[in-house]
Design a protein around this motif. Structure first.
Motif, PDB file in Angstrom:
ATOM      1  N   GLU A 201       0.887  -1.189   0.057  1.00  0.00           N
ATOM      2  CA  GLU A 201      -0.122  -0.091   0.144  1.00  0.00           C
ATOM      3  C   GLU A 201       0.924   1.188   0.116  1.00  0.00           C
ATOM      4  O   GLU A 201       0.711   2.269  -0.650  1.00  0.00           O
ATOM      5  CB  GLU A 201      -1.055  -0.011   1.202  1.00  0.00           C
ATOM      6  CG  GLU A 201      -2.018  -0.918   1.075  1.00  0.00           C
ATOM      7  CD  GLU A 201      -2.914  -1.017   2.464  1.00  0.00           C
ATOM      8  OE1 GLU A 201      -2.569  -0.450   3.475  1.00  0.00           O
ATOM      9  OE2 GLU A 201      -3.970  -1.674   2.363  1.00  0.00           O
ATOM     10  N   ARG A 202       1.970   1.071   0.805  1.00  0.00           N
ATOM     11  CA  ARG A 202       2.760   2.414   0.809  1.00  0.00           C
ATOM     12  C   ARG A 202       3.546   2.405  -0.571  1.00  0.00           C
ATOM     13  O   ARG A 202       3.671   3.717  -0.860  1.00  0.00           O
ATOM     14  CB  ARG A 202       3.781   2.223   1.961  1.00  0.00           C
ATOM     15  CG  ARG A 202       3.072   2.310   3.260  1.00  0.00           C
ATOM     16  CD  ARG A 202       3.983   1.890   4.552  1.00  0.00           C
ATOM     17  NE  ARG A 202       5.160   2.759   4.749  1.00  0.00           N
ATOM     18  CZ  ARG A 202       6.273   2.423   5.262  1.00  0.00           C
ATOM     19  NH1 ARG A 202       6.488   1.233   6.016  1.00  0.00           N
ATOM     20  NH2 ARG A 202       7.394   3.126   5.451  1.00  0.00           N
ATOM     21  N   TYR A 203       3.948   1.591  -1.155  1.00  0.00           N
ATOM     22  CA  TYR A 203       4.456   1.696  -2.260  1.00  0.00           C
ATOM     23  C   TYR A 203       3.763   2.032  -3.433  1.00  0.00           C
ATOM     24  O   TYR A 203       4.278   3.121  -4.356  1.00  0.00           O
ATOM     25  CB  TYR A 203       4.955   0.088  -2.848  1.00  0.00           C
ATOM     26  CG  TYR A 203       5.932  -0.083  -4.082  1.00  0.00           C
ATOM     27  CD1 TYR A 203       7.050   0.014  -4.037  1.00  0.00           C
ATOM     28  CD2 TYR A 203       5.084  -0.446  -5.366  1.00  0.00           C
ATOM     29  CE1 TYR A 203       7.629   0.051  -5.164  1.00  0.00           C
ATOM     30  CE2 TYR A 203       5.776  -0.326  -6.498  1.00  0.00           C
ATOM     31  CZ  TYR A 203       7.021  -0.187  -6.437  1.00  0.00           C
ATOM     32  OH  TYR A 203       7.927  -0.302  -7.669  1.00  0.00           O
ATOM     33  N   CYS A 204       2.609   1.712  -3.413  1.00  0.00           N
ATOM     34  CA  CYS A 204       1.373   2.200  -4.458  1.00  0.00           C
ATOM     35  C   CYS A 204       1.190   3.683  -4.183  1.00  0.00           C
ATOM     36  O   CYS A 204       1.241   4.633  -5.076  1.00  0.00           O
ATOM     37  CB  CYS A 204       0.186   1.445  -4.287  1.00  0.00           C
ATOM     38  SG  CYS A 204       0.072  -0.245  -4.904  1.00  0.00           S
ATOM     39  N   ALA A 205       1.093   4.005  -2.847  1.00  0.00           N
ATOM     40  CA  ALA A 205       0.871   5.513  -2.794  1.00  0.00           C
ATOM     41  C   ALA A 205       2.162   6.588  -3.166  1.00  0.00           C
ATOM     42  O   ALA A 205       1.965   7.678  -3.506  1.00  0.00           O
ATOM     43  CB  ALA A 205       0.457   5.780  -1.146  1.00  0.00           C
ATOM     44  N   ALA A 206       3.332   5.909  -2.909  1.00  0.00           N
ATOM     45  CA  ALA A 206       4.406   6.715  -3.221  1.00  0.00           C
ATOM     46  C   ALA A 206       4.456   6.917  -4.611  1.00  0.00           C
ATOM     47  O   ALA A 206       4.707   8.018  -5.111  1.00  0.00           O
ATOM     48  CB  ALA A 206       5.697   5.866  -2.874  1.00  0.00           C
ATOM     49  N   MET A 212       8.848  10.686  -3.619  1.00  0.00           N
ATOM     50  CA  MET A 212      10.243   9.799  -3.262  1.00  0.00           C
ATOM     51  C   MET A 212      10.628   9.579  -2.042  1.00  0.00           C
ATOM     52  O   MET A 212      11.264   8.568  -1.803  1.00  0.00           O
ATOM     53  CB  MET A 212      10.967  10.714  -4.343  1.00  0.00           C
ATOM     54  CG  MET A 212      12.245   9.864  -4.377  1.00  0.00           C
ATOM     55  SD  MET A 212      12.373   8.086  -5.076  1.00  0.00           S
ATOM     56  CE  MET A 212      11.716   8.482  -6.644  1.00  0.00           C
ATOM     57  N   ALA A 213      10.408  10.538  -0.964  1.00  0.00           N
ATOM     58  CA  ALA A 213      10.897  10.171   0.338  1.00  0.00           C
ATOM     59  C   ALA A 213      10.202   9.001   0.729  1.00  0.00           C
ATOM     60  O   ALA A 213      10.803   8.033   1.632  1.00  0.00           O
ATOM     61  CB  ALA A 213      10.450  11.498   1.290  1.00  0.00           C
ATOM     62  N   ALA A 214       8.886   8.850   0.635  1.00  0.00           N
ATOM     63  CA  ALA A 214       8.225   7.646   1.022  1.00  0.00           C
ATOM     64  C   ALA A 214       8.523   6.354   0.311  1.00  0.00           C
ATOM     65  O   ALA A 214       8.594   5.492   1.118  1.00  0.00           O
ATOM     66  CB  ALA A 214       6.422   7.996   0.594  1.00  0.00           C
ATOM     67  N   HIS A 282       0.342   0.131 -18.312  1.00  0.00           N
ATOM     68  CA  HIS A 282       1.727   0.334 -18.490  1.00  0.00           C
ATOM     69  C   HIS A 282       2.944  -0.682 -18.013  1.00  0.00           C
ATOM     70  O   HIS A 282       3.637  -1.194 -18.874  1.00  0.00           O
ATOM     71  CB  HIS A 282       2.120   1.706 -17.599  1.00  0.00           C
ATOM     72  CG  HIS A 282       3.475   2.168 -17.630  1.00  0.00           C
ATOM     73  ND1 HIS A 282       4.218   2.421 -19.097  1.00  0.00           N
ATOM     74  CD2 HIS A 282       4.611   2.299 -16.806  1.00  0.00           C
ATOM     75  CE1 HIS A 282       5.359   3.001 -18.791  1.00  0.00           C
ATOM     76  NE2 HIS A 282       5.625   2.633 -17.549  1.00  0.00           N
ATOM     77  N   ALA A 283       2.688  -1.302 -16.749  1.00  0.00           N
ATOM     78  CA  ALA A 283       3.710  -2.077 -16.600  1.00  0.00           C
ATOM     79  C   ALA A 283       3.171  -3.300 -15.154  1.00  0.00           C
ATOM     80  O   ALA A 283       2.538  -2.760 -14.454  1.00  0.00           O
ATOM     81  CB  ALA A 283       5.102  -1.502 -16.024  1.00  0.00           C
ATOM     82  N   ILE A 284       3.763  -4.232 -15.075  1.00  0.00           N
ATOM     83  CA  ILE A 284       3.494  -4.877 -13.934  1.00  0.00           C
ATOM     84  C   ILE A 284       4.891  -4.998 -13.168  1.00  0.00           C
ATOM     85  O   ILE A 284       5.951  -5.455 -13.622  1.00  0.00           O
ATOM     86  CB  ILE A 284       3.238  -6.586 -14.275  1.00  0.00           C
ATOM     87  CG1 ILE A 284       2.214  -6.718 -14.950  1.00  0.00           C
ATOM     88  CG2 ILE A 284       3.301  -7.290 -13.090  1.00  0.00           C
ATOM     89  CD1 ILE A 284       0.749  -6.222 -14.216  1.00  0.00           C
ATOM     90  N   HIS A 285       4.757  -4.282 -11.871  1.00  0.00           N
ATOM     91  CA  HIS A 285       5.925  -4.455 -10.952  1.00  0.00           C
ATOM     92  C   HIS A 285       5.770  -5.735 -10.073  1.00  0.00           C
ATOM     93  O   HIS A 285       4.874  -5.979  -9.326  1.00  0.00           O
ATOM     94  CB  HIS A 285       5.771  -3.378  -9.958  1.00  0.00           C
ATOM     95  CG  HIS A 285       5.704  -1.936 -10.583  1.00  0.00           C
ATOM     96  ND1 HIS A 285       6.341  -0.742  -9.949  1.00  0.00           N
ATOM     97  CD2 HIS A 285       5.360  -1.535 -11.639  1.00  0.00           C
ATOM     98  CE1 HIS A 285       6.375   0.173 -10.766  1.00  0.00           C
ATOM     99  NE2 HIS A 285       5.467  -0.027 -11.684  1.00  0.00           N
ATOM    100  N   VAL A 286       7.024  -6.524  -9.931  1.00  0.00           N
ATOM    101  CA  VAL A 286       7.029  -7.391  -8.852  1.00  0.00           C
ATOM    102  C   VAL A 286       8.135  -7.244  -7.814  1.00  0.00           C
ATOM    103  O   VAL A 286       9.115  -6.940  -8.204  1.00  0.00           O
ATOM    104  CB  VAL A 286       7.547  -8.783  -9.871  1.00  0.00           C
ATOM    105  CG1 VAL A 286       7.295  -9.969  -8.563  1.00  0.00           C
ATOM    106  CG2 VAL A 286       6.438  -9.347 -10.702  1.00  0.00           C
ATOM    107  N   LEU A 287       7.864  -7.353  -6.597  1.00  0.00           N
ATOM    108  CA  LEU A 287       8.498  -6.854  -5.635  1.00  0.00           C
ATOM    109  C   LEU A 287       8.928  -7.942  -4.585  1.00  0.00           C
ATOM    110  O   LEU A 287       8.284  -8.887  -4.413  1.00  0.00           O
ATOM    111  CB  LEU A 287       7.761  -5.958  -4.666  1.00  0.00           C
ATOM    112  CG  LEU A 287       6.829  -4.774  -5.119  1.00  0.00           C
ATOM    113  CD1 LEU A 287       6.154  -4.041  -4.179  1.00  0.00           C
ATOM    114  CD2 LEU A 287       7.744  -3.794  -6.205  1.00  0.00           C
TER     115      LEU A 287
END
Length: 315
Positions: A201-206, A212-214, A282-287
């Motif tokens: 959730e924090r990654y998405c919100a950033a 960028m700080a988040a 646009h893209a799929i991010h895998v973390l």
């Protein structure tokens, strides 16, 4: 026809695990779906002669594995950028110049990998599937059939038309190589489920808020960023954040991030607003999460993957 209908009903429950099996062999969810379709067509044609001499599941794995081995005969292995050379620490590097004609590994949505066992879940992770592609095709098949599918040496020998001794020898070599290049279970440390949800959730919100700080606060110091089809990749939090700030972040409100999952890992579908105001795939991010934050971000810049994930092209 009764036999055809019986085959369809009996074989249907194995489709997801066969796609996962072919994906581990091939590194491509699109190719895996195609070969499972071929497997079912071959199975349908041969079902009347099958006569249940073996378990239907084993028979389907035989057809699927041999289809994969044929497909791999004249095909370059699929890779990710980190397997091609050293990472860059220069966020100003010309990434467009690195868009080379490699066969890239693809992510697979977790709906195709429903297995609950820890070993099978770990075997679908991006790092492990990437390492599997380094094995010779028959060694790869032996390792997957023995350690993931859990067939016996005798069953694998019959399936591959070889001997149990040959299977055990290939398995030993495959395990030894995989131990050198793939992360062990001990190396895989993830936060608890609730913390993982919060991290995503924090990654998405950033990204959505261009904060960028988040984002920086979520990344480990040694984080790496890969973005196939670009061969260049970045290593280290400073290089990664400077590159994302310059090339990926945009105005708040122009990015929509939808959590999903792939390869037994958290993932995000990234939509970007176009000139007409439409949010487009646009893209799929895998973390890859670790003990102290995100250790790797793999961004698959391939909108065609959204359909595989059951997601719309626009929102």
């Amino acid at each position: 026809m009764p036999a055809q209908q019986d085959f369809i009903e009996q074989a249907a429950p194995f489709r997801a695990e066969l796609i996962a099996h072919c994906y581990r062999m091939l590194g491509s969810v699109h190719d895996a779906e195609d070969l499972v379709q071929e497997t079912y067509l071959r199975g349908l044609r041969g079902y009347e002669a099958f006569e249940e001499r073996a378990a239907l599941r084993t028979w389907l794995y035989r057809i699927a594995t041999n289809a994969c081995l044929r497909a791999l005969q004249n095909r370059a292995r699929r890779v990710l950028p980190a397997g091609l050379g050293a990472g860059s620490v220069d966020p100003e590097v010309d990434i467009d110049a690195s868009k080379a004609g490699y066969q890239w590994l693809e992510p697979i949505p977790d709906m195709f990998t429903p297995e609950a066992a820890v070993t099978t879940k770990q075997s679908i992770r991006l790092a492990v599937v990437t390492a599997l592609q380094e094995l010779p095709a028959r060694q790869r098949a032996v390792l997957i059939l023995r350690d993931v599918v859990q067939f016996s040496a005798a069953e694998v020998a019959e399936l591959l038309e070889t001997t149990p001794a040959a299977v055990n020898s290939a398995l030993q070599r495959a395990r030894a190589h995989l131990a050198e290049v793939a992360p062990s279970d001990d190396d895989i440390a993830e936060p608890a489920d609730r913390e993982l949800v919060a991290l995503v959730e924090r990654y998405c919100a950033a990204f959505e808020n261009s904060d960028m700080a988040a984002l920086t606060a979520l990344l480990q110091a040694d984080v790496k960023l890969e973005m196939p089809p670009f061969a260049v990749w970045f290593t280290g939090r400073d290089a990664v954040t400077r590159f994302l700030a310059a090339r990926a972040f945009t105005e708040p409100g122009t990015v929509l991030m939808i959590p999903t999952s792939a390869n037994g890992q958290p993932a995000v579908a990234d939509y970007r607003r176009d000139a007409d105001g439409v949010m487009r795939a646009h893209a799929i991010h895998v973390l890859t999460p670790g003990e102290n934050g995100i250790t790797a971000i793999t961004v698959f810049l391939e909108p065609a993957l959204f359909a595989v994930f059951g997601m719309q092209e626009t929102r």
